[in-house]
Design a protein around this motif. Structure first.
Motif, PDB file in Angstrom:
ATOM      1  N   GLY A 156       0.813  -1.211   0.000  1.00 44.91           N
ATOM      2  CA  GLY A 156       0.000   0.000   0.000  1.00 44.91           C
ATOM      3  C   GLY A 156       0.843   1.255   0.000  1.00 44.91           C
ATOM      4  N   ARG A 157       0.150   2.373  -0.059  1.00 46.72           N
ATOM      5  CA  ARG A 157       0.837   3.658  -0.090  1.00 46.72           C
ATOM      6  C   ARG A 157       0.036   4.679   0.721  1.00 46.72           C
ATOM      7  NH1 ARG A 157       4.871   3.486  -3.740  1.00 46.72           N
ATOM      8  NH2 ARG A 157       4.764   1.889  -5.370  1.00 46.72           N
ATOM      9  N   GLY A 158       0.738   5.685   1.183  1.00 45.92           N
ATOM     10  CA  GLY A 158       0.078   6.747   1.926  1.00 45.92           C
ATOM     11  C   GLY A 158      -0.546   6.235   3.205  1.00 45.92           C
ATOM     12  N   ASP A 159      -1.791   6.640   3.452  1.00 51.23           N
ATOM     13  CA  ASP A 159      -2.466   6.238   4.677  1.00 51.23           C
ATOM     14  C   ASP A 159      -2.784   4.750   4.701  1.00 51.23           C
ATOM     15  OD1 ASP A 159      -2.375   8.858   5.457  1.00 51.23           O
ATOM     16  OD2 ASP A 159      -4.433   9.321   4.795  1.00 51.23           O
ATOM     17  N   ASP A 160      -2.753   4.109   3.523  1.00 53.36           N
ATOM     18  CA  ASP A 160      -3.068   2.663   3.454  1.00 53.36           C
ATOM     19  C   ASP A 160      -1.819   1.787   3.556  1.00 53.36           C
ATOM     20  OD1 ASP A 160      -5.746   3.259   3.111  1.00 53.36           O
ATOM     21  OD2 ASP A 160      -5.539   3.390   0.924  1.00 53.36           O
ATOM     22  N   THR A 161      -0.676   2.378   3.871  1.00 55.03           N
ATOM     23  CA  THR A 161       0.568   1.607   3.943  1.00 55.03           C
ATOM     24  C   THR A 161       0.553   0.695   5.167  1.00 55.03           C
ATOM     25  OG1 THR A 161       1.797   3.370   2.852  1.00 55.03           O
ATOM     26  CG2 THR A 161       3.071   1.734   4.081  1.00 55.03           C
ATOM     27  N   THR A 162       0.957  -0.549   4.947  1.00 55.85           N
ATOM     28  CA  THR A 162       1.055  -1.538   6.036  1.00 55.85           C
ATOM     29  C   THR A 162       2.464  -2.125   6.040  1.00 55.85           C
ATOM     30  OG1 THR A 162      -1.283  -2.108   5.767  1.00 55.85           O
ATOM     31  CG2 THR A 162       0.114  -3.660   6.993  1.00 55.85           C
ATOM     32  N   TYR A 163       3.045  -2.222   7.241  1.00 52.21           N
ATOM     33  CA  TYR A 163       4.395  -2.784   7.387  1.00 52.21           C
ATOM     34  C   TYR A 163       4.308  -4.034   8.264  1.00 52.21           C
ATOM     35  CZ  TYR A 163       5.816   1.932   5.943  1.00 52.21           C
ATOM     36  OH  TYR A 163       5.969   3.122   5.267  1.00 52.21           O
ATOM     37  N   TRP A 164       5.138  -5.011   7.988  1.00 51.09           N
ATOM     38  CA  TRP A 164       5.209  -6.208   8.837  1.00 51.09           C
ATOM     39  C   TRP A 164       6.490  -7.000   8.526  1.00 51.09           C
ATOM     40  CZ3 TRP A 164       2.348  -5.771   4.476  1.00 51.09           C
ATOM     41  CH2 TRP A 164       2.493  -6.750   3.490  1.00 51.09           C
ATOM     42  N   ASP A 165       6.820  -7.883   9.425  1.00 53.82           N
ATOM     43  CA  ASP A 165       7.947  -8.796   9.224  1.00 53.82           C
ATOM     44  C   ASP A 165       7.408 -10.148   8.793  1.00 53.82           C
ATOM     45  OD1 ASP A 165       9.852  -6.971   9.881  1.00 53.82           O
ATOM     46  OD2 ASP A 165       9.992  -7.578  11.990  1.00 53.82           O
ATOM     47  N   ASP A 166       8.157 -10.785   7.915  1.00 56.57           N
ATOM     48  CA  ASP A 166       7.702 -12.061   7.374  1.00 56.57           C
ATOM     49  C   ASP A 166       8.821 -13.097   7.517  1.00 56.57           C
ATOM     50  OD1 ASP A 166       6.000 -13.866   5.965  1.00 56.57           O
ATOM     51  OD2 ASP A 166       7.232 -13.545   4.183  1.00 56.57           O
ATOM     52  N   GLU A 167       8.454 -14.289   7.925  1.00 61.11           N
ATOM     53  CA  GLU A 167       9.427 -15.385   7.966  1.00 61.11           C
ATOM     54  C   GLU A 167       9.643 -15.919   6.557  1.00 61.11           C
ATOM     55  OE1 GLU A 167       8.343 -18.405  10.659  1.00 61.11           O
ATOM     56  OE2 GLU A 167       8.383 -17.114  12.431  1.00 61.11           O
ATOM     57  N   LEU A 168      10.908 -16.210   6.252  1.00 63.68           N
ATOM     58  CA  LEU A 168      11.271 -16.701   4.924  1.00 63.68           C
ATOM     59  C   LEU A 168      11.730 -18.155   5.004  1.00 63.68           C
ATOM     60  CD1 LEU A 168      13.294 -13.656   3.531  1.00 63.68           C
ATOM     61  CD2 LEU A 168      10.944 -14.293   2.989  1.00 63.68           C
ATOM     62  N   GLU A 169      11.367 -18.914   4.007  1.00 63.25           N
ATOM     63  CA  GLU A 169      11.815 -20.297   3.902  1.00 63.25           C
ATOM     64  C   GLU A 169      12.867 -20.394   2.805  1.00 63.25           C
ATOM     65  OE1 GLU A 169       8.529 -22.834   3.205  1.00 63.25           O
ATOM     66  OE2 GLU A 169       7.611 -22.493   5.187  1.00 63.25           O
ATOM     67  N   LEU A 170      13.905 -21.189   3.082  1.00 68.19           N
ATOM     68  CA  LEU A 170      14.997 -21.375   2.130  1.00 68.19           C
ATOM     69  C   LEU A 170      14.846 -22.730   1.446  1.00 68.19           C
ATOM     70  CD1 LEU A 170      17.878 -20.816   0.929  1.00 68.19           C
ATOM     71  CD2 LEU A 170      18.771 -21.918   2.993  1.00 68.19           C
ATOM     72  N   SER A 171      15.006 -22.744   0.147  1.00 64.26           N
ATOM     73  CA  SER A 171      15.104 -23.999  -0.599  1.00 64.26           C
ATOM     74  C   SER A 171      16.187 -23.819  -1.656  1.00 64.26           C
ATOM     75  CB  SER A 171      13.763 -24.380  -1.241  1.00 64.26           C
ATOM     76  OG  SER A 171      13.371 -23.411  -2.188  1.00 64.26           O
ATOM     77  N   ALA A 172      16.732 -24.914  -2.148  1.00 66.85           N
ATOM     78  CA  ALA A 172      17.820 -24.818  -3.113  1.00 66.85           C
ATOM     79  C   ALA A 172      17.874 -26.088  -3.948  1.00 66.85           C
ATOM     80  CB  ALA A 172      19.142 -24.594  -2.381  1.00 66.85           C
ATOM     81  N   ARG A 173      18.597 -25.998  -5.050  1.00 70.31           N
ATOM     82  CA  ARG A 173      18.893 -27.167  -5.880  1.00 70.31           C
ATOM     83  C   ARG A 173      20.217 -26.927  -6.590  1.00 70.31           C
ATOM     84  NH1 ARG A 173      14.843 -24.326  -8.401  1.00 70.31           N
ATOM     85  NH2 ARG A 173      15.228 -23.691 -10.561  1.00 70.31           N
ATOM     86  N   LEU A 174      20.895 -27.988  -6.876  1.00 71.13           N
ATOM     87  CA  LEU A 174      22.170 -27.944  -7.583  1.00 71.13           C
ATOM     88  C   LEU A 174      21.924 -28.543  -8.959  1.00 71.13           C
ATOM     89  CD1 LEU A 174      25.169 -27.151  -6.976  1.00 71.13           C
ATOM     90  CD2 LEU A 174      25.579 -29.603  -6.624  1.00 71.13           C
ATOM     91  N   GLY A 175      21.817 -27.689  -9.969  1.00 69.86           N
ATOM     92  CA  GLY A 175      21.329 -28.176 -11.244  1.00 69.86           C
ATOM     93  C   GLY A 175      19.893 -28.607 -11.058  1.00 69.86           C
ATOM     94  N   ASP A 176      19.625 -29.872 -11.336  1.00 71.79           N
ATOM     95  CA  ASP A 176      18.281 -30.425 -11.105  1.00 71.79           C
ATOM     96  C   ASP A 176      18.191 -31.223  -9.818  1.00 71.79           C
ATOM     97  OD1 ASP A 176      17.363 -29.368 -13.520  1.00 71.79           O
ATOM     98  OD2 ASP A 176      18.020 -31.133 -14.659  1.00 71.79           O
TER      99      ASP A 176
END
Length: 389
Positions: free
Chosen positions: A294-314
């Motif tokens: 959002g922007r202006g008066d409708d802006t919302t802030y928060w923290d988010d947990e992130l998940e990690l995933s990976a691959r080596l080639g396929d």
């Protein structure tokens, strides 16, 4: 004339004195049986003294296979072999066969060898620069190190209750030496050290070692080399979601490869198959991210947990990413302030690896309770395989 003739025989009889010599010789010979008899008595008495001494030795006999610590033992063995554990370099060997244990501060040992048996000393000592980088997928360390003395074909365990301790998560005093009570008077001695099915054999006669697959542990870098290796930045990420959610604090969106390691062994996975090895990758990344919508008066802030995933080639990692600090947790462990995650891949031994793709995913929830909207976020990095060597 008669008088003279009567005197003459007396004069001729005077040389009778030398005849006494045969009489002395007979006397001396007559003493020989007495001397011989005394000699027999002395020998018999000496034997009797030995027998009496043996009978008077009331010390208990050690059981075959029993282990004894000798904290005052200072002498090194004649020959050691280098045995590599997944976490330590050691010098390992066995000493000469002995009839008695070492003195206890000048007094005789309080136990005898088994009937007809002997004692053999076995040592597994950590080298001064003993550390080998240990890779694991869980804590605590799973595999035990088994040390066995093989004497004339019979095995005598040296680890276990009352034996040597070899555990990276164990006490400060690791390894050392033990005396092993063995059968007979063995001449063929070897020390066998087994970790997760791979056995290294030390010939006690010359310290030569059959290391098998464990020999590849010698190629691992030192702790100092790992610490001094530069990080590899992941570069700019790609944004793969179509959400309007934005990153509020861009520098927090970080990704870098802290270090990589190619190793023949990972605790919890075991030894790599023939022609293969494990690639260990430590990735530094944020576990939470500050987001905004959002922007202006409708802006919302928060923290988010992130998940990690990976691959080596396929290829997917052999296990989900694990937190390095949790894997290192333990007595006197050093926590990494970067809080990296660990990825483990199976790769061809000594061959170049494919590109590494790393994904951060989050699912932000915005709005009032029970009236909320899920807004996914997805960032992706690609690191060239050549940068992982």
């Amino acid at each position: 004339m008669d008088h003279e003739s009567s005197v003459a025989p007396v004069a001729e009889a005077e040389p009778t004195a030398p005849a006494a010599a045969p009489t002395l010789g007979r006397r001396r010979r007559s003493l020989w049986p007495l001397v011989a008899a005394l000699t027999v008595v002395v020998v018999a008495l000496a034997v009797a003294l030995v027998v009496v001494r043996s009978v008077d030795d009331d010390r208990p006999r050690a059981a075959v296979g029993q282990l004894f610590d000798s904290p005052f033992q200072q002498d090194d063995l004649a020959d050691y072999g280098e045995v590599l554990l997944p976490w330590a370099r050691t010098k390992t060997g066995a000493g000469d066969v002995r009839e008695e244990l070492p003195d206890l501060l000048g007094a005789a040992a309080n136990v005898r060898a088994p009937e007809g048996g002997r004692f053999v000393r076995v040592e597994v000592k950590l080298e001064k620069d003993y550390q080998i980088p240990l890779s694991a997928i869980a804590r605590p360390y799973a595999q035990e190190t088994e040390v066995v003395l093989r004497a004339d074909g019979r095995d005598y365990p040296v680890t276990g209750r009352g034996g040597l301790v070899l555990d990276p998560n164990g006490p400060l005093q690791q390894g050392g030496g033990r005396w092993v009570a063995v059968e007979g008077d063995p001449t063929d001695l070897e020390v066998r050290v087994t970790v997760d099915g791979v056995t290294q054999v030390v010939d006690a006669s010359d310290g030569s070692v059959e290391a098998g697959q464990a020999v590849d542990l010698a190629e691992l870098p030192s702790q100092e080399e790992i610490r001094d290796a530069p990080d590899t930045p992941c570069g700019a990420p790609r944004r793969l979601d179509d959400s309007e959610v934005r990153v509020d604090y861009r520098p927090g969106l970080e990704c870098r490869v802290q270090f990589t390691l190619r190793t023949p062994y990972v605790d919890g996975l075991g030894w790599a198959e023939e022609g293969r090895e494990f690639l260990i990758v430590h990735v530094v990344r944020p576990h939470r991210l500050s987001l905004v919508s959002g922007r202006g008066d409708d802006t919302t802030y928060w923290d988010d947990e992130l998940e990690l995933s990976a691959r080596l080639g396929d290829a997917q990692p052999l296990r989900p990413a694990g937190n390095v600090n949790q894997l290192n947790a333990g007595f006197l462990s050093i926590q990494d302030p970067d809080d990296p995650d660990q990825l483990v891949f199976d790769v061809a031994r000594g061959e170049p690896v494919a590109d590494l793709t790393i994904d951060y995913r989050g699912e932000a929830t915005d709005g009032e309770p029970f009236v909320s909207e899920r807004r996914p976020v997805h960032f992706q990095w690609t690191i060239a395989g050549g940068d992982l060597s």
